[in-house]
Design a protein around this motif. Structure first.
Motif, short mmCIF file in Angstrom:
data_model
loop_
_atom_site.label_atom_id
_atom_site.label_comp_id
_atom_site.label_asym_id
_atom_site.label_seq_id
_atom_site.Cartn_x
_atom_site.Cartn_y
_atom_site.Cartn_z
N ASN A 65 0.81 -1.23 0.00
CA ASN A 65 0.00 0.00 0.00
C ASN A 65 0.84 1.27 0.00
O ASN A 65 0.37 2.34 0.40
N GLU A 66 2.07 1.20 -0.47
CA GLU A 66 2.94 2.38 -0.48
C GLU A 66 2.53 3.35 -1.58
O GLU A 66 2.44 2.98 -2.75
N LEU A 68 -12.15 0.19 0.75
CA LEU A 68 -12.20 -1.24 0.43
C LEU A 68 -13.51 -1.62 -0.26
O LEU A 68 -13.52 -2.45 -1.17
N ALA A 69 -14.61 -1.01 0.17
CA ALA A 69 -15.89 -1.28 -0.47
C ALA A 69 -15.90 -0.79 -1.92
O ALA A 69 -16.41 -1.48 -2.82
N VAL A 70 -15.33 0.38 -2.16
CA VAL A 70 -15.26 0.91 -3.52
C VAL A 70 -14.37 0.01 -4.38
O VAL A 70 -14.71 -0.32 -5.52
N GLU A 71 -13.23 -0.40 -3.83
CA GLU A 71 -12.32 -1.27 -4.59
C GLU A 71 -13.02 -2.56 -5.00
O GLU A 71 -12.88 -3.02 -6.15
N PHE A 105 -3.67 0.56 -10.84
CA PHE A 105 -4.67 1.06 -9.90
C PHE A 105 -4.45 0.33 -8.59
O PHE A 105 -4.62 -0.89 -8.51
N ARG A 106 -4.02 1.08 -7.55
CA ARG A 106 -3.66 0.45 -6.29
C ARG A 106 -4.29 1.20 -5.12
O ARG A 106 -4.39 2.42 -5.13
N GLN A 107 -4.70 0.45 -4.11
CA GLN A 107 -5.13 1.05 -2.85
C GLN A 107 -3.88 1.39 -2.06
O GLN A 107 -2.98 0.55 -1.91
N TYR A 161 -2.97 13.96 8.34
CA TYR A 161 -3.85 12.80 8.51
C TYR A 161 -3.16 11.55 7.98
O TYR A 161 -2.31 11.61 7.10
N PHE A 162 -3.60 10.40 8.48
CA PHE A 162 -3.39 9.14 7.79
C PHE A 162 -4.59 8.95 6.87
O PHE A 162 -5.73 9.13 7.28
N GLN A 163 -4.33 8.57 5.63
CA GLN A 163 -5.45 8.45 4.69
C GLN A 163 -5.31 7.21 3.84
O GLN A 163 -4.20 6.84 3.41
N ASN A 164 -6.43 6.55 3.60
CA ASN A 164 -6.53 5.47 2.63
C ASN A 164 -7.10 6.06 1.34
O ASN A 164 -8.14 6.72 1.37
N ALA A 165 -6.42 5.82 0.25
CA ALA A 165 -6.85 6.37 -1.03
C ALA A 165 -6.44 5.39 -2.13
O ALA A 165 -6.09 4.24 -1.86
N PHE A 166 -6.50 5.87 -3.38
CA PHE A 166 -6.08 5.05 -4.51
C PHE A 166 -5.08 5.85 -5.34
O PHE A 166 -5.15 7.07 -5.42
N GLN A 167 -4.17 5.11 -5.96
CA GLN A 167 -3.28 5.68 -6.95
C GLN A 167 -3.67 5.10 -8.29
O GLN A 167 -3.57 3.90 -8.53
#
Length: 250
Positions: A15-16, A77-80, A112-114, A123-129
């Motif tokens: 997840n880097e 995760l739900a979107v992925e 396309f990676r989470q 913030y710590f954030q979960n996103a997509f590249q």
């Protein structure tokens, strides 16, 4: 070929957030994605809106906060998962051009990676590249009045990897309002989880055992862990409360 060979020298951590092959990513993004940024945003917004009712029913409150606050990982995760099977017929007309661009980009070999990391030092954030783009489908999980979705060039997002535990602690202190100390309580776990967190409510916990943070310190021969463990110990009163016989760690 030179870029690909260089990319193999240092595999990405789990997840880097990183443009691993920047020239190739930018070329594909310029061809398929950059001309349709608004349409891409409409596509991801449509997917998010379709998922919101079910996600809110599943967890209407998290840690005392109403949905969507604090649920960036759950939403991402739900979107992925939904993106693996979304069909054009299930989308509103304004989302279809973005969906087509997204599929064309992937077919051409785009990535396309989470990802997870440090967002603007706050913030710590979960996103997509998505190629050379930053795609945040949970942009409203800290400030609920913000747009639900944000799509930006990756460099403009100011989103990057957590490189050490000192950086992690700095964000955790401001974002979660935790007090964070070296883990001198559980020496067996300290190389992997070198920080102890004390929440505003007084709850004591380990909070660093994610795949990314574990891989980060292992990839540097545990030097990031050693650096914070060499720091001054926590106050004696906190140590006494944190000892395993008195505290349940989660």
């Amino acid at each position: 070929m030179r870029e690909a060979s260089l990319g193999r020298l240092r595999p990405l951590l789990p997840n880097e957030p990183c443009l691993h092959l920047p020239a190739a990513e930018r070329a594909l993004s310029e061809r398929h994605l950059l001309p349709v940024l608004a349409e891409l945003e409409a596509f991801f917004m449509a997917v998010r809106l379709q998922l919101d009712p079910a996600l809110e029913r599943l967890q209407p409150v998290k840690l005392g906060k109403p949905y969507p606050l604090g649920q960036c990982l759950e939403i991402a995760l739900a979107v992925e998962k939904r993106l693996r099977k979304v069909k054009e017929a299930a989308l509103p007309p304004q989302a279809v051009p973005g969906w087509r661009a997204f599929k064309a980009f992937l077919r051409a070999g785009g990535s396309f990676r989470q990802v997870w990391g440090d967002l603007r030092g706050q913030y710590f954030q979960n996103a997509f590249q998505l190629g050379s783009l930053y795609v945040d489908v949970s942009n409203d999980t800290v400030v609920p009045t913000k747009p639900k979705v944000e799509v930006l060039p990756f460099e403009a997002a100011r989103f990057g990897p957590v490189r050490c535990f000192a950086q992690f602690r700095q964000i955790a202190t401001s974002y979660w309002q935790d007090q964070v100390y070296p883990n001198h309580v559980l020496p067996e776990l300290a190389p992997h989880c070198p920080l102890i967190h004390v929440s505003k409510a007084g709850r004591i916990k380990l909070h660093d055992a994610t795949l990314y943070m574990l891989a980060m310190t292992r990839s540097q021969a545990f030097e990031p862990s050693e650096a914070v463990l060499r720091e001054a110990p926590m106050p004696r009163a906190v140590f006494e409360r944190a000892k395993p016989k008195d505290t349940h760690f989660v």
